[in-house]
Design an enzyme around this catalytic site. Structure first.
Site, PDB file in Angstrom:
ATOM      1  N   ARG A 103     -24.733  -9.593  68.087  1.00 58.73           N
ATOM      2  CA  ARG A 103     -24.497  -8.781  66.900  1.00 58.73           C
ATOM      3  C   ARG A 103     -23.422  -7.749  67.173  1.00 58.73           C
ATOM      4  O   ARG A 103     -23.154  -7.400  68.304  1.00 58.73           O
ATOM      5  CB  ARG A 103     -25.787  -8.058  66.498  1.00 58.73           C
ATOM      6  CG  ARG A 103     -26.810  -8.988  65.874  1.00 58.73           C
ATOM      7  CD  ARG A 103     -28.124  -8.264  65.663  1.00 58.73           C
ATOM      8  NE  ARG A 103     -27.934  -7.029  64.924  1.00 58.73           N
ATOM      9  CZ  ARG A 103     -28.279  -5.828  65.372  1.00 58.73           C
ATOM     10  NH1 ARG A 103     -28.807  -5.703  66.561  1.00 58.73           N
ATOM     11  NH2 ARG A 103     -28.087  -4.756  64.639  1.00 58.73           N
ATOM     12  N   LYS A 168     -35.229  -6.319  76.496  1.00 56.50           N
ATOM     13  CA  LYS A 168     -34.857  -7.386  75.565  1.00 56.50           C
ATOM     14  C   LYS A 168     -34.776  -8.739  76.277  1.00 56.50           C
ATOM     15  O   LYS A 168     -34.230  -8.837  77.368  1.00 56.50           O
ATOM     16  CB  LYS A 168     -33.491  -7.038  74.956  1.00 56.50           C
ATOM     17  CG  LYS A 168     -32.931  -8.089  74.022  1.00 56.50           C
ATOM     18  CD  LYS A 168     -31.768  -7.518  73.219  1.00 56.50           C
ATOM     19  CE  LYS A 168     -31.080  -8.587  72.411  1.00 56.50           C
ATOM     20  NZ  LYS A 168     -30.095  -8.042  71.475  1.00 56.50           N
ATOM     21  N   ARG A 305     -36.892   7.845  71.256  1.00 57.59           N
ATOM     22  CA  ARG A 305     -36.556   9.248  71.510  1.00 57.59           C
ATOM     23  C   ARG A 305     -37.659   9.791  72.393  1.00 57.59           C
ATOM     24  O   ARG A 305     -38.835   9.794  72.014  1.00 57.59           O
ATOM     25  CB  ARG A 305     -36.512   9.994  70.176  1.00 57.59           C
ATOM     26  CG  ARG A 305     -35.806  11.309  70.157  1.00 57.59           C
ATOM     27  CD  ARG A 305     -35.395  11.650  68.726  1.00 57.59           C
ATOM     28  NE  ARG A 305     -36.425  11.347  67.766  1.00 57.59           N
ATOM     29  CZ  ARG A 305     -37.415  12.192  67.403  1.00 57.59           C
ATOM     30  NH1 ARG A 305     -37.481  13.388  67.940  1.00 57.59           N
ATOM     31  NH2 ARG A 305     -38.319  11.848  66.510  1.00 57.59           N
TER      32      ARG A 305
HETATM   33  C1  BTN Z   1     -27.922 -10.268  69.556  1.00 55.72           C
HETATM   34  O1  BTN Z   1     -29.010  -9.825  69.948  1.00 55.72           O
HETATM   35  O2  BTN Z   1     -26.903  -9.580  69.650  1.00 55.72           O
HETATM   36  C2  BTN Z   1     -27.855 -11.650  68.954  1.00 55.72           C
HETATM   37  C3  BTN Z   1     -27.615 -12.701  69.991  1.00 55.72           C
HETATM   38  C4  BTN Z   1     -27.558 -14.103  69.425  1.00 55.72           C
HETATM   39  C5  BTN Z   1     -27.106 -15.107  70.451  1.00 55.72           C
HETATM   40  C6  BTN Z   1     -27.191 -16.516  69.942  1.00 55.72           C
HETATM   41  S1  BTN Z   1     -26.986 -17.701  71.234  1.00 55.72           S
HETATM   42  C7  BTN Z   1     -26.885 -18.994  70.060  1.00 55.72           C
HETATM   43  C8  BTN Z   1     -26.068 -18.462  68.904  1.00 55.72           C
HETATM   44  N1  BTN Z   1     -24.661 -18.691  69.144  1.00 55.72           N
HETATM   45  C9  BTN Z   1     -24.011 -17.553  69.352  1.00 55.72           C
HETATM   46  O3  BTN Z   1     -22.806 -17.468  69.639  1.00 55.72           O
HETATM   47  N2  BTN Z   1     -24.836 -16.511  69.220  1.00 55.72           N
HETATM   48  C10 BTN Z   1     -26.182 -16.932  68.897  1.00 55.72           C
END
Ligand code: BTN
Length: 307
Positions: A103, A168, A305
């Protein structure tokens, strides 16, 4: 006829450069004589192979062999395919991504053999407003599947992280295209750390974990896990298409790792707000309580926090 060994050699020569017999022999663990013999197959495969005395071999025309490993990102690839074909219910899985996306323009690190990375296409009659809670419902479906596989303690962090003890181990990337009022196509990208080696962890700028740590001693068969994840996702999507996010709210709240916790939320413009987490509303927005006042957020990065 082209044998697997012949194909391996030709793949090395696919770049159209000169490769010495010795280098090829080392690469495939054979003698130079055997390489020379196997490369005779190139002629029968209809490829023009030059034998350059004292230097080696070169394919006259470089061949862009299809490479099933060469996927930059399952989500990017599925989005491209969506431009030319119907990708509804299409699942694209990669063992390895050269440019996995997370993201907010971040990357996503995956380990060949140690991750699950896939994207699923889903067409909805509705538009973006109806789909605002989709990433949260995806989190619920993934958590259900992991729990069914015996991996307990899976929690969710708004908007769409899978976490365990504030570390995570999974992320969700939803990309929507189509009309604001529908129909729309969602490309749902999922990345899960199954076994993340220490070296890979060091390259990630936040506390991370993997399923092997969460469920020590459990046999983690990625094929079985994937089957369960896709089954739950599909069931959730079928329901979401009719009922939206509402039926998933109680379960999301139950799995919300930050429920009742004091948090800070940083907004895309850099400003921040704070409050105690109340939960999420029917549109998937995060609701905080700030000194008795309800604040609602549709985007932002949440962190605990410390009191
Ligand atoms: C995040 O937490 O930032 C989201 C990560 C999402 C990763 C997955 S892996 C399969 C799909 N292809 C990508 O390029 N991204 C998602």
């Amino acid at each position: 006829m082209l044998t697997p060994l012949g194909f391996r050699l030709l793949r090395r020569l696919a770049d159209g450069e000169v490769h010495s017999g010795e280098a090829l022999a080392t690469a495939v663990g054979m003698s130079r004589a055997r390489v020379s013999q196997v490369l005779k197959e190139a002629d029968s495969a209809g490829l023009r192979l030059e034998r350059i005395r004292g230097r080696g071999y070169r394919l006259h025309d470089p061949v862009p062999f299809l490479d099933r490993d060469a996927i930059d990102s399952t989500s990017s690839e599925l989005n491209r395919r969506a431009a030319r074909e119907d990708v509804h219910r299409r699942l694209l899985i990669a063992e390895w991504q050269t440019a996995g996306r997370g993201r907010r323009g971040r990357g996503w690190t995956a380990i060949a053999g140690g991750s699950l990375t896939f994207s699923l296409g889903w067409r909805f009659e509705q538009g973006a407003g109806f789909l605002a809670g989709l990433s949260l419902a995806v989190g619920v479906a993934l958590a259900r599947a992991l729990e069914a596989a015996g991996i307990g303690g899976v929690e969710l962090k708004w908007p769409n992280d899978l976490i365990h003890r504030y570390c995570k181990f999974g992320g969700i990337l939803i990309e929507l295209s189509g009309d604001a009022l529908g129909p729309s196509l969602a490309v749902i990208g999922v990345g899960l750390n199954v076994r993340l080696p220490p070296a890979a962890r060091r390259g990630i700028a936040q506390p991370v974990t993997d399923l092997a740590t969460i469920a020590p001693g459990r046999r983690l068969d990625r094929n079985l896990l994937l089957a369960g994840l896709v089954r739950e996702l599909t069931a959730m999507l079928e329901r979401y298409a009719v009922e939206g996010f509402a039926p998933f709210i109680p379960e999301w709240q139950r799995r919300n790792a930050f429920r009742g916790k004091p948090v800070k939320i940083v907004l895309p413009d850099g400003s921040a707000a704070s409050g105690d987490v109340v939960g999420v509303d029917a549109s998937g927005a995060l609701v905080l309580d700030h000194r008795g006042r309800r604040l609602r957020f549709v985007t932002g990065e949440v962190s605990l926090r410390r009191p």
